[in-house]
Design a protein around this motif. Sequence first.
Motif, PDB file in Angstrom:
ATOM      1  N   VAL A   1      43.187  32.194  59.389  1.00 16.59           N
ATOM      2  CA  VAL A   1      43.285  33.129  58.278  1.00 16.59           C
ATOM      3  C   VAL A   1      42.158  33.871  57.808  1.00 16.59           C
ATOM      4  O   VAL A   1      41.955  35.070  57.703  1.00 16.59           O
ATOM      5  CB  VAL A   1      44.264  32.512  57.160  1.00 16.59           C
ATOM      6  N   GLY A   2      40.933  33.105  57.621  1.00 15.28           N
ATOM      7  CA  GLY A   2      39.840  33.521  57.103  1.00 15.28           C
ATOM      8  C   GLY A   2      39.141  34.638  58.260  1.00 15.28           C
ATOM      9  O   GLY A   2      38.764  35.768  58.019  1.00 15.28           O
TER      10      GLY A   2
ATOM     11  N   ILE B   1      34.008  33.450  42.546  1.00 12.86           N
ATOM     12  CA  ILE B   1      34.659  34.776  42.708  1.00 12.86           C
ATOM     13  C   ILE B   1      34.756  36.001  42.097  1.00 12.86           C
ATOM     14  O   ILE B   1      34.728  37.099  42.262  1.00 12.86           O
ATOM     15  CB  ILE B   1      36.409  34.195  43.073  1.00 12.86           C
ATOM     16  N   ARG B   2      34.197  35.618  40.533  1.00  9.81           N
ATOM     17  CA  ARG B   2      33.773  36.595  39.622  1.00  9.81           C
ATOM     18  C   ARG B   2      32.529  37.471  40.066  1.00  9.81           C
ATOM     19  O   ARG B   2      32.171  38.543  39.706  1.00  9.81           O
ATOM     20  CB  ARG B   2      33.775  35.866  38.340  1.00  9.81           C
TER      21      ARG B   2
ATOM     22  N   SER C   1      38.664  39.347  47.792  1.00 11.94           N
ATOM     23  CA  SER C   1      39.366  39.055  49.008  1.00 11.94           C
ATOM     24  C   SER C   1      38.227  38.651  50.189  1.00 11.94           C
ATOM     25  O   SER C   1      38.267  37.733  51.014  1.00 11.94           O
ATOM     26  CB  SER C   1      40.009  40.351  49.637  1.00 11.94           C
ATOM     27  N   GLY C   2      36.994  39.233  49.988  1.00 11.78           N
ATOM     28  CA  GLY C   2      35.860  38.735  50.889  1.00 11.78           C
ATOM     29  C   GLY C   2      35.392  37.526  50.570  1.00 11.78           C
ATOM     30  O   GLY C   2      35.285  36.525  51.708  1.00 11.78           O
ATOM     31  N   TYR C   3      35.414  36.790  49.251  1.00 10.73           N
ATOM     32  CA  TYR C   3      35.102  35.655  49.125  1.00 10.73           C
ATOM     33  C   TYR C   3      36.050  34.639  49.593  1.00 10.73           C
ATOM     34  O   TYR C   3      35.670  33.635  50.091  1.00 10.73           O
ATOM     35  CB  TYR C   3      35.164  35.378  47.413  1.00 10.73           C
ATOM     36  N   ILE C   4      37.439  34.809  49.524  1.00 10.05           N
ATOM     37  CA  ILE C   4      38.477  33.975  50.019  1.00 10.05           C
ATOM     38  C   ILE C   4      38.466  34.018  51.470  1.00 10.05           C
ATOM     39  O   ILE C   4      38.512  32.807  52.139  1.00 10.05           O
ATOM     40  CB  ILE C   4      39.911  34.763  49.539  1.00 10.05           C
TER      41      ILE C   4
ATOM     42  N   TYR D   1      46.053  28.864  47.505  1.00 10.94           N
ATOM     43  CA  TYR D   1      44.743  28.961  47.068  1.00 10.94           C
ATOM     44  C   TYR D   1      44.197  30.388  46.848  1.00 10.94           C
ATOM     45  O   TYR D   1      43.527  30.696  45.873  1.00 10.94           O
ATOM     46  CB  TYR D   1      43.807  28.204  47.644  1.00 10.94           C
ATOM     47  N   ALA D   2      44.689  31.424  47.779  1.00 14.91           N
ATOM     48  CA  ALA D   2      44.246  32.775  47.469  1.00 14.91           C
ATOM     49  C   ALA D   2      44.828  33.241  46.362  1.00 14.91           C
ATOM     50  O   ALA D   2      44.196  34.011  45.676  1.00 14.91           O
ATOM     51  CB  ALA D   2      44.652  33.387  48.864  1.00 14.91           C
TER      52      ALA D   2
END
Length: 279
Positions: free
Chosen positions: A43-44, A166-167, A173-176, A219-220
């Motif tokens: 997925v990533g 993530i903040r 989306s890029g972090y995930i 998790y996303a």
Amino acid sequence: MSTAALAIVLLAAVLHASWNAIVKGAGDRALTVGAVAAAHVIVGLAALPFVPVPAAEAWPYIVASTVIHIFYYGFLFLSYRFGDLSHVYPIARGVAPLLVALGALAFAGEMLSPAGWSGVGAVSAGIAILALRRNGIATADRSAVLAALATGTMIAGYSVVDGIGIRLAGAPSGYIAWLFAFELPVAAGVLALRARRGALPRRALSIGLAGGLLSAAAYALALYAKTIAPLAAVSAVRESSVIIAALIGIVLFRERPVGRRLVAAAVVAAGVILLATAG
């Protein structure tokens, strides 16, 4: 917590309990856990060309979360090796809100209200009901309880790290996507070790990949919710999955005793509601 955030986290809870049930029910749990990580990687990597690159400030958090996840997978495997789904899952998920609340206070400056701390107390009480017997932790259950508590500690660790990271990323989306892609060593390591011991059963791989897709979605969703709601509240509401896991364990896996597990799950759920609705 807003209605939208609440709905997102509740959906994540359902997906999370479901993929844990898949791991518990798998005949080859080590291979299944490896396949779950492999699904995250797929997925990533598939998402990377289409998402923004996270800000530089977020990369230390991505790396730290990756390391924590390695230990999380190991303790998760041990938890389901030693214990029942309806026993270890509420312990692992139930201990996380307390630790996340403390971590969010220490590292993100998020303070719970008195009602929120009452919710933390209820969650802790539910864990005690589930983990303890009349004479303390039963010998046969000690390994399962310790592994579940270690799993919960890892959950709290990556929850706080990812909530802050993530903040800072400027691009959720890029972090995930990068976080999932960085699980490549875990997936490759587990699958390679398993392959050296023999063939990789297609059924176990398929089950693990399916569970991994559910896990990735769960998790996303939870990570996105942390960009619009307090970390402790997101973590607490997500742990409503203990109710789903308890019911799955009792109905599908015939796990017993029923009464104490349902009571413990209900007490944890009460704590989750207090944390979710606390101002």
